[in-house]
Design an enzyme around this catalytic site. Structure first.
Site, PDB file in Angstrom:
ATOM      1  N   GLU A 122       3.920   4.037  -0.285  1.00  0.00           N
ATOM      2  CA  GLU A 122       4.884   4.384  -1.316  1.00  0.00           C
ATOM      3  C   GLU A 122       5.884   5.391  -0.741  1.00  0.00           C
ATOM      4  O   GLU A 122       5.655   5.942   0.340  1.00  0.00           O
ATOM      5  CB  GLU A 122       4.164   4.967  -2.537  1.00  0.00           C
ATOM      6  CG  GLU A 122       3.217   3.969  -3.190  1.00  0.00           C
ATOM      7  CD  GLU A 122       2.572   4.504  -4.466  1.00  0.00           C
ATOM      8  OE1 GLU A 122       2.843   5.668  -4.831  1.00  0.00           O
ATOM      9  OE2 GLU A 122       1.799   3.744  -5.087  1.00  0.00           O
ATOM     10  N   PRO A 123       6.994   5.629  -1.434  1.00  0.00           N
ATOM     11  CA  PRO A 123       7.989   6.564  -0.891  1.00  0.00           C
ATOM     12  C   PRO A 123       7.424   7.939  -0.553  1.00  0.00           C
ATOM     13  O   PRO A 123       7.844   8.572   0.414  1.00  0.00           O
ATOM     14  CB  PRO A 123       9.031   6.649  -2.015  1.00  0.00           C
ATOM     15  CG  PRO A 123       8.936   5.334  -2.713  1.00  0.00           C
ATOM     16  CD  PRO A 123       7.483   4.967  -2.658  1.00  0.00           C
TER      17      PRO A 123
ATOM     18  N   TRP B  76       8.401   0.309   2.281  1.00  0.00           N
ATOM     19  CA  TRP B  76       8.208  -0.219   3.634  1.00  0.00           C
ATOM     20  C   TRP B  76       7.416  -1.537   3.603  1.00  0.00           C
ATOM     21  O   TRP B  76       6.531  -1.753   4.416  1.00  0.00           O
ATOM     22  CB  TRP B  76       7.502   0.803   4.544  1.00  0.00           C
ATOM     23  CG  TRP B  76       8.145   2.145   4.508  1.00  0.00           C
ATOM     24  CD1 TRP B  76       7.623   3.294   3.989  1.00  0.00           C
ATOM     25  CD2 TRP B  76       9.455   2.481   4.984  1.00  0.00           C
ATOM     26  NE1 TRP B  76       8.515   4.326   4.119  1.00  0.00           N
ATOM     27  CE2 TRP B  76       9.649   3.850   4.731  1.00  0.00           C
ATOM     28  CE3 TRP B  76      10.486   1.762   5.587  1.00  0.00           C
ATOM     29  CZ2 TRP B  76      10.833   4.521   5.065  1.00  0.00           C
ATOM     30  CZ3 TRP B  76      11.647   2.414   5.919  1.00  0.00           C
ATOM     31  CH2 TRP B  76      11.813   3.775   5.662  1.00  0.00           C
ATOM     32  N   ILE B  77       7.760  -2.400   2.665  1.00  0.00           N
ATOM     33  CA  ILE B  77       7.014  -3.633   2.477  1.00  0.00           C
ATOM     34  C   ILE B  77       7.647  -4.763   3.282  1.00  0.00           C
ATOM     35  O   ILE B  77       8.768  -5.209   2.981  1.00  0.00           O
ATOM     36  CB  ILE B  77       6.939  -4.019   0.985  1.00  0.00           C
ATOM     37  CG1 ILE B  77       6.395  -2.846   0.159  1.00  0.00           C
ATOM     38  CG2 ILE B  77       6.099  -5.278   0.799  1.00  0.00           C
ATOM     39  CD1 ILE B  77       5.054  -2.309   0.625  1.00  0.00           C
TER      40      ILE B  77
ATOM     41  N   THR C 160       0.419   5.245  11.656  1.00  0.00           N
ATOM     42  CA  THR C 160       1.074   5.741  12.867  1.00  0.00           C
ATOM     43  C   THR C 160       0.036   5.997  13.964  1.00  0.00           C
ATOM     44  O   THR C 160      -1.163   6.109  13.694  1.00  0.00           O
ATOM     45  CB  THR C 160       1.819   7.057  12.587  1.00  0.00           C
ATOM     46  OG1 THR C 160       0.852   8.066  12.260  1.00  0.00           O
ATOM     47  CG2 THR C 160       2.811   6.901  11.441  1.00  0.00           C
TER      48      THR C 160
ATOM     49  N   LEU D 178       0.830  -1.201   0.000  1.00  0.00           N
ATOM     50  CA  LEU D 178       0.000   0.000   0.000  1.00  0.00           C
ATOM     51  C   LEU D 178       0.864   1.251   0.000  1.00  0.00           C
ATOM     52  O   LEU D 178       0.739   2.103  -0.865  1.00  0.00           O
ATOM     53  CB  LEU D 178      -0.934  -0.007   1.212  1.00  0.00           C
ATOM     54  CG  LEU D 178      -1.830   1.219   1.407  1.00  0.00           C
ATOM     55  CD1 LEU D 178      -2.793   1.381   0.224  1.00  0.00           C
ATOM     56  CD2 LEU D 178      -2.605   1.127   2.727  1.00  0.00           C
TER      57      LEU D 178
ATOM     58  N   GLU E 106       1.197   0.106  10.027  1.00  0.00           N
ATOM     59  CA  GLU E 106      -0.262  -0.015   9.865  1.00  0.00           C
ATOM     60  C   GLU E 106      -1.006   1.251  10.304  1.00  0.00           C
ATOM     61  O   GLU E 106      -2.079   1.200  10.895  1.00  0.00           O
ATOM     62  CB  GLU E 106      -0.798  -1.223  10.641  1.00  0.00           C
ATOM     63  CG  GLU E 106      -0.055  -2.489  10.330  1.00  0.00           C
ATOM     64  CD  GLU E 106      -0.856  -3.486   9.528  1.00  0.00           C
ATOM     65  OE1 GLU E 106      -2.070  -3.331   9.403  1.00  0.00           O
ATOM     66  OE2 GLU E 106      -0.238  -4.424   9.029  1.00  0.00           O
TER      67      GLU E 106
END
Length: 395
Positions: A139-140, A168-169, A376, A137, A374
Site C-alpha cells: 500500500e502507499p 505498486w501493483i 527489498t 499486498l 517482492e
C-alpha cells in the site's frame, strides 16, 4: 560432424531438466520466445506496450500454470522446471518473465489455501483460460511493513465490502483478477484475510500507470477499492489467515524473481560476449584483452552461482522441505548479481552501452527493479538473519 565451437561469443545455456517432458516443454518455450517475444521486445518496451495477446498465447500453450496441479488445468511441473522457464522468458523480455511470475504469485493463495470447490470453480480459467492475475499486498504507506496495511474488508451479511488503496501493483488495471490482502480484524498480522476479487468488480479501479525507469511495457499502478462487494465464497483460507498466506506466497515468489534476475544477467552477458567478440581495437577483438576477459569470467561465475542457488532452493520446495531462508538468499544474491552483471555489460560496450540502440542499457535499468520488488534486498537480509540468529531483541 558437430558445429565447431566459436572462439568467442555466447553459447546456449545448458539445462539440467529431470524428465523428457520437461525438455520438450523447454523446447516449446524457446520456440515461442524466438517467434513471439524477441522480435518485438526492444520496440515494445521503448513504446511502453504491454503484450496482452502474448499472455493469452502463453495461457493457451499451458505456460501460465506450470507449477500447479493438472487436476485444475496446471502443468504439474516441479518448481525446478518452472523457474528455468521463467529464466528463459526473462532473458528474452523481463516484462514477460516477471509477468508470468506475478500471475503465478496471484494464483498461489487459491491453489494453496482455497477449498476444493473454490479451486474447481476458479483455477481452470486462471491457469489456462486466458486470464491474467495481479497480487495486491503493498500500500502507499505500507511496503516492507505489510502487516500495517489499512485496506479493510467489512462483513455485510454474506458479503464482504472492501475499501482501500493498493500500490505498486504489477498488471494493475489490466488484470482479470486480483488476490487482495485486507484487514478484517485486529491490528497487526493476525487481523488480515485474503480475497479473490474479479477485475471487473464494481468499485475497483486503477490509477494511471507509474512512470518507471525500466520495464515500461509492464503496467504498475495503484489499485483503488471503493466499496467493492464480493461474496464470502471469495474469501481464501480462514478469516485472519491472510498474512501467513501472503508470506507463503512471497517465499515462492522470491524464487521467481531470482530466476528472472538470472535471466536478465544472462542476457546482459550474452550481449557483452557478442560485442567484445565483434568489436576490434588495436588490431584484435576486445575479447582478447585480459582485463576484459576477467570481467566476463566474473560475470559468468556470478550467473552460474545464482542459478545454482535458486535451483537448490527450488529442489527444497519440491521436496516439501522448508525453503524460506534459501528463497531469501536466492532473491538477494541473484538480484544483486544481475545489477552488477548488467552494469559491467554497459561498461564493456563503452559508449554503445549507454545508447538505446543496444539492449545493455535496458538490462541495467530492468535489473534495478529486481532488487526492490517482492521484498527489498534489505528485507531479505532481515529474513535471513532471523533464520540464523533468531528474532531481534526488543527492549
Amino acid at each position: 560432424m558437430p558445429d565447431p565451437i566459436p572462439a568467442y561469443g555466447p553459447r546456449p545455456v545448458e539445462r539440467r531438466l529431470p524428465t523428457e517432458e520437461a525438455r520438450d516443454l523447454l523446447g516449446l518455450v524457446r520456440e515461442v520466445i524466438e517467434r513471439e517475444v524477441k522480435p518485438k521486445a526492444a520496440v515494445e518496451e521503448e513504446a511502453g506496450h504491454f503484450p496482452r495477446d502474448l499472455f493469452r498465447l502463453l495461457s493457451e500453450s499451458g505456460l501460465l500454470g506450470l507449477p500447479y496441479s493438472d487436476e485444475f488445468g496446471g502443468g504439474d511441473q516441479p518448481y525446478e522446471v518452472y523457474l528455468q522457464v521463467l529464466e528463459e522468458l526473462a532473458a528474452a523480455r523481463l516484462t514477460v518473465g516477471l509477468g508470468v511470475s506475478v500471475h503465478t504469485l496471484a494464483c498461489h493463495a487459491l491453489a494453496g489455501f482455497g477449498s476444493k470447490e473454490q479451486r474447481a470453480e476458479h483455477l481452470p480459467a486462471m491457469l489456462g483460460g486466458g486470464l491474467l492475475g495481479a497480487y495486491c499486498l503493498s500500500e502507499p504507506a505500507s511496503g516492507s511493513d505489510a502487516a500495517a496495511m489499512r485496506t479493510r474488508a467489512v462483513r455485510d451479511g454474506g458479503d464482504w465490502v472492501l475499501d482501500g488503496t493498493k500500490a505498486w501493483i504489477t498488471h494493475g488495471g489490466v488484470a482479470d483478477f486480483y488476490t487482495v490482502l485486507a484487514r478484517t480484524g485486529v491490528e497487526g498480522p493476525r487481523g488480515i484475510s485474503a480475497f479473490l476479487v474479479p477485475g471487473d468488480a464494481p468499485g475497483l479501479s486503477a490509477a494511471a500507470p507509474e512512470r518507471k525507469m525500466g520495464m515500461k511495457g509492464s503496467p504498475t499502478a495503484q489499485v483503488h477499492l471503493d466499496g467493492v462487494r464480493i461474496p464470502d465464497s471469495r474469501r481464501l483460507g480462514e478469516e485472519g489467515q491472510g498474512f501467513s498466506i501472503a508470506l507463503a506466497a512471497l517465499d515462492s515468489g522470491r524464487l521467481g524473481i531470482a530466476a528472472c534476475a538470472v535471466g536478465v544477467a544472462q542476457a546482459a552477458l550474452d550481449e557483452a560476449l557478442a560485442f567484445t567478440a565483434d568489436r576490434q581495437q588495436f588490431g584484435r577483438p576486445l575479447a582478447d584483452f585480459q582485463g576484459l576477459r576477467f570481467m566476463l569470467a566474473d560475470m559468468a561465475t556470478a550467473i552460474e552461482a545464482g542459478r545454482a542457488l535458486y535451483l537448490a532452493a527450488a529442489r527444497l520446495r519440491d521436496a516439501g522441505l522448508p525453503f524460506s531462508k534459501e528463497a531469501a538468499m536466492a532473491k538477494l544474491f541473484c538480484t544483486d548479481a544481475a545489477m552488477k552483471v548488467a552494469t559491467d555489460a554497459v561498461q564493456l560496450l563503452g559508449g554503445y552501452g549507454y545508447t538505446v540502440d543496444f539492449p545493455a542499457e535496458r538490462y541495467m535499468r530492468e535489473a534495478k527493479v529486481l532488487q526492490i520488488v517482492e521484498g527489498t534486498n534489505q528485507i531479505q537480509r532481515v529474513v535471513i538473519a532471523r533464520q540464523l540468529a533468531g528474532p531481534e531483541t526488543r527492549r
